[in-house]
Design an enzyme around this catalytic site. Structure first.
Site, short mmCIF file in Angstrom:
data_model
loop_
_atom_site.label_atom_id
_atom_site.label_comp_id
_atom_site.label_asym_id
_atom_site.label_seq_id
_atom_site.Cartn_x
_atom_site.Cartn_y
_atom_site.Cartn_z
N LYS A 1 22.74 83.74 1.78
CA LYS A 1 22.77 82.45 1.16
C LYS A 1 21.89 81.47 1.95
O LYS A 1 21.31 81.92 3.05
CB LYS A 1 24.06 82.11 1.36
CG LYS A 1 25.22 82.90 0.88
CD LYS A 1 25.03 82.86 -0.57
CE LYS A 1 26.32 83.82 -1.19
NZ LYS A 1 26.21 83.86 -2.75
N HIS B 1 25.32 94.81 -9.87
CA HIS B 1 26.13 93.64 -9.92
C HIS B 1 26.69 93.47 -11.50
O HIS B 1 26.08 93.86 -12.26
CB HIS B 1 25.21 92.26 -9.62
CG HIS B 1 25.81 91.27 -9.31
ND1 HIS B 1 26.33 90.38 -10.18
CD2 HIS B 1 26.22 90.53 -8.11
CE1 HIS B 1 27.16 89.34 -9.57
NE2 HIS B 1 27.02 89.41 -8.09
N THR C 1 25.76 88.97 1.28
CA THR C 1 25.06 88.45 0.27
C THR C 1 24.11 87.36 0.88
O THR C 1 24.67 86.35 1.76
CB THR C 1 25.62 87.90 -0.92
OG1 THR C 1 26.27 88.74 -1.41
CG2 THR C 1 24.61 87.44 -1.84
N ASP D 1 21.17 88.07 -4.19
CA ASP D 1 22.33 87.69 -5.04
C ASP D 1 21.93 88.02 -6.53
O ASP D 1 20.63 88.35 -6.99
CB ASP D 1 22.48 86.31 -5.02
CG ASP D 1 23.95 85.80 -4.98
OD1 ASP D 1 24.74 86.57 -5.59
OD2 ASP D 1 24.37 84.99 -4.40
N GLU D 2 22.52 87.53 -7.33
CA GLU D 2 22.26 88.52 -8.76
C GLU D 2 21.10 87.65 -9.53
O GLU D 2 20.38 88.41 -10.16
CB GLU D 2 23.44 88.35 -9.72
CG GLU D 2 23.92 86.82 -10.09
CD GLU D 2 24.87 86.22 -9.05
OE1 GLU D 2 25.21 85.26 -9.27
OE2 GLU D 2 25.24 86.85 -7.87
N ASN E 1 30.33 94.81 -34.08
CA ASN E 1 30.33 93.99 -35.29
C ASN E 1 31.83 93.46 -35.50
O ASN E 1 31.96 92.38 -35.93
CB ASN E 1 29.80 94.61 -36.51
CG ASN E 1 29.49 93.77 -37.58
OD1 ASN E 1 28.94 92.80 -37.33
ND2 ASN E 1 29.88 94.11 -38.90
N LYS F 1 22.19 91.86 0.91
CA LYS F 1 22.08 91.98 -0.52
C LYS F 1 21.23 90.84 -0.98
O LYS F 1 21.53 89.57 -0.83
CB LYS F 1 23.51 91.85 -1.09
CG LYS F 1 23.49 91.65 -2.70
CD LYS F 1 25.16 91.74 -3.22
CE LYS F 1 25.07 91.30 -4.39
NZ LYS F 1 24.76 89.87 -4.81
N HIS G 1 30.53 95.49 -8.01
CA HIS G 1 31.22 94.62 -7.87
C HIS G 1 32.81 94.42 -8.80
O HIS G 1 32.58 94.78 -9.85
CB HIS G 1 30.75 93.35 -7.96
CG HIS G 1 29.69 92.96 -7.06
ND1 HIS G 1 29.70 92.09 -6.07
CD2 HIS G 1 28.45 93.35 -6.90
CE1 HIS G 1 28.57 92.04 -5.48
NE2 HIS G 1 27.76 92.67 -5.79
N LYS H 1 21.60 81.37 -2.03
CA LYS H 1 20.86 82.49 -3.02
C LYS H 1 19.59 82.07 -3.62
O LYS H 1 18.54 83.07 -3.88
CB LYS H 1 21.96 82.71 -4.13
CG LYS H 1 22.23 81.60 -4.98
CD LYS H 1 22.97 81.92 -6.18
CE LYS H 1 24.24 82.35 -5.89
NZ LYS H 1 25.13 82.36 -7.23
N SER I 1 33.76 91.32 -3.06
CA SER I 1 32.80 89.98 -2.89
C SER I 1 33.19 88.95 -3.49
O SER I 1 33.52 88.68 -4.45
CB SER I 1 31.51 90.52 -3.29
OG SER I 1 30.52 89.51 -2.99
#
Length: 478
Positions: A175, A294, A173, A203-204, A123, A201, A327, A177, A379
């Site tokens: 790609k 991640h 990762t 991706d997020e 807060n 991996k 990461h 993605k 990364s």
């Protein structure tokens, strides 16, 4: 005066507003071993003294409110209040101060990062008396640390599960993605793993979209893992992202991953939330799954130097909540990351005991007691020419992730993986022979190119790539 007013006055309650510093600024206070300590970067509004600003932070993040209330008399403020016990100026910043606040341990629920952050940062960051506020660091006492499970397994257990020692782990990762079908995605995973990577991996933001539903992705990735393991004789893994819209759905995906027999799942711990992350970490420990984390959304919180929260705090929170990888920037790649600051929170992730070191941004000595360590993941915009620096900066207990630096190889995914594995093995061997990677790194990579055409091709493609931008979040005094 009414009878009710007379009664209240007679018991000593005095309504009104008083300065926070009269109650919450206590420079004489000696901190306890059980206190949670916080270092805030405070930028007061013009005309607000730093002592009042620091006291306001302590008050509004613990027991205080904007006015005196009669229920203060029903508890012991001296026991429960936060205390601003020290204030120091920030070098080179006339309007900024570091305010140190101590919180009694009884203010926090055991084993709950969610409750800890709700109290300390929930807060007070919108308080009008402050132009800006940033939480720079926390000291988590052993008495509180021991209420957390922490990482599901930790560094040594992961190495034993994978049977891989003496070098950083390698990942990639997949790609692009977004947009691949599950079958084509699985094919990309297979090519990377058979080429020599330890992990691939999600991706997020790969969850369960119309072009690739999560169950299909899990199945094709599991097939890729088992096929590459059979061909290489090495244990392989793919970070299957279990992040979902509900905790129940997240756990369902983790259960399916366990049923497939894969070694590791993944979670976006900031967008998913600490409650969800801790629940998943508990499931992973109980069921033998490693957990990759991640940090998607972290820069919204941690990038600006005068407001928000430093990533070292988010890293500590993750170690409490639970994750085997996280990461942590690269120093040399495309993402923000000051070298000394990055090394500071890498130490906080991996080591059992970390001394106060302001040159690395560490404000407090941190004792993790028996909590396992977390592998930092480098990364973002890295390629084979970065391998010597990454090996030197992060050491063996790390995971180096080359996404575009693998899949962007002119000959394809598998040759891209070969190039990275060869570069890593060359750097580790050179380091073990006593060569200085910081000085001889480029020469070591060039030598390895002579017996690896895949590495030579990668070096040619990325020889001119640089990400030369100044770091925004520098340590004070730089």
């Amino acid at each position: 005066m009414s009878p009710q007013t007379e009664t209240k006055a007679s018991v000593g309650f005095k309504a009104g507003v008083k300065e926070y510093k009269l109650t919450y600024y206590t420079p004489e206070y000696e901190t306890k071993d059980t206190d949670i300590l916080a270092a805030f970067r405070v930028t007061p509004q013009p005309g607000v003294p730093p002592e009042e600003a620091g006291a306001a932070v302590a008050a509004e993040s613990s027991t205080g409110t904007w006015t005196t209330v009669w229920t203060d008399g029903l508890t012991s403020l001296d026991r429960y209040k936060g205390r601003c016990y020290h204030i120091e100026p920030v070098p080179g910043e006339e309007t900024q101060f570091i305010a140190y606040v101590a919180y009694p341990l009884d203010l926090f629920e055991e084993g709950s990062v969610t409750n800890m952050f709700t109290s300390i940062v929930g807060n007070v960051f919108g308080f009008k008396a402050l132009a800006a506020l940033r939480l720079e660091d926390l000291r988590i006492p052993p008495a509180y640390t021991k209420t957390f499970q922490g990482p599901p397994h930790g560094i040594q257990v992961e190495r034993d599960k994978l049977n891989k020692y003496g070098r950083p782990l390698l990942g990639c990762t997949i790609k692009p993605k977004l947009g691949l079908s599950a079958k084509n995605y699985g094919r990309a995973v297979y090519e990377c793993l058979r080429g020599g990577l330890d992990f691939t991996k999600d991706d997020e933001n790969v969850n369960s979209q119309p072009f690739m539903r999560w169950r299909d992705r899990f199945l094709f990735c599991a097939e890729a893992i088992y096929k590459s393991q059979a061909e290489t004789g090495e244990i392989k893994g793919h970070y299957l992202n279990a992040t979902a819209g509900t905790c129940e759905e997240m756990i369902k995906r983790a259960v399916f991953a366990r049923e497939l027999g894969v070694p590791i799942v993944m979670h976006d711990y900031l967008t998913g939330g600490f409650t969800a992350n801790t629940s998943l970490a508990h499931y992973c420990r109980d069921n033998g799954l490693l957990l990759h984390i991640h940090r998607a959304m972290h820069a919204v919180i941690d990038r600006q130097k005068n407001h928000g929260m430093h990533f070292r705090v988010l890293a500590k929170a993750l170690r409490l909540s639970g994750g085997d990888h996280i990461h942590a920037g690269t120093v040399v790649g495309k993402l923000e990351g000051d070298r000394e600051s990055t090394l500071g929170f890498v130490d906080l992730l991996r080591d059992d005991y970390v001394e106060k070191d302001r040159s690395r941004g560490i404000f407090f000595t941190q004792d993790w007691v028996s909590l396992p360590g977390v592998l930092p993941v480098a990364s973002g915009g890295i390629h084979v020419w970065h391998m010597p620096a990454l090996t030197e900066i992060f050491g063996d207990d790390s995971v180096l992730h080359f996404g575009g630096g693998t899949l962007g190889h002119p000959w394809g995914n598998a040759p891209g993986a070969v190039a990275n594995r060869v570069a890593l093995e060359a750097c580790v061997q050179a380091r073990n022979e006593g060569r200085d990677l910081a000085v001889e790194g480029n020469e070591i990579v060039r030598e390895a190119c002579k017996w690896s055409p895949e590495l030579a091709a990668a070096c040619e493609v990325w020889k001119e790539i640089r990400f030369n931008f100044p770091t925004i979040d520098k340590l004070d005094g730089q």
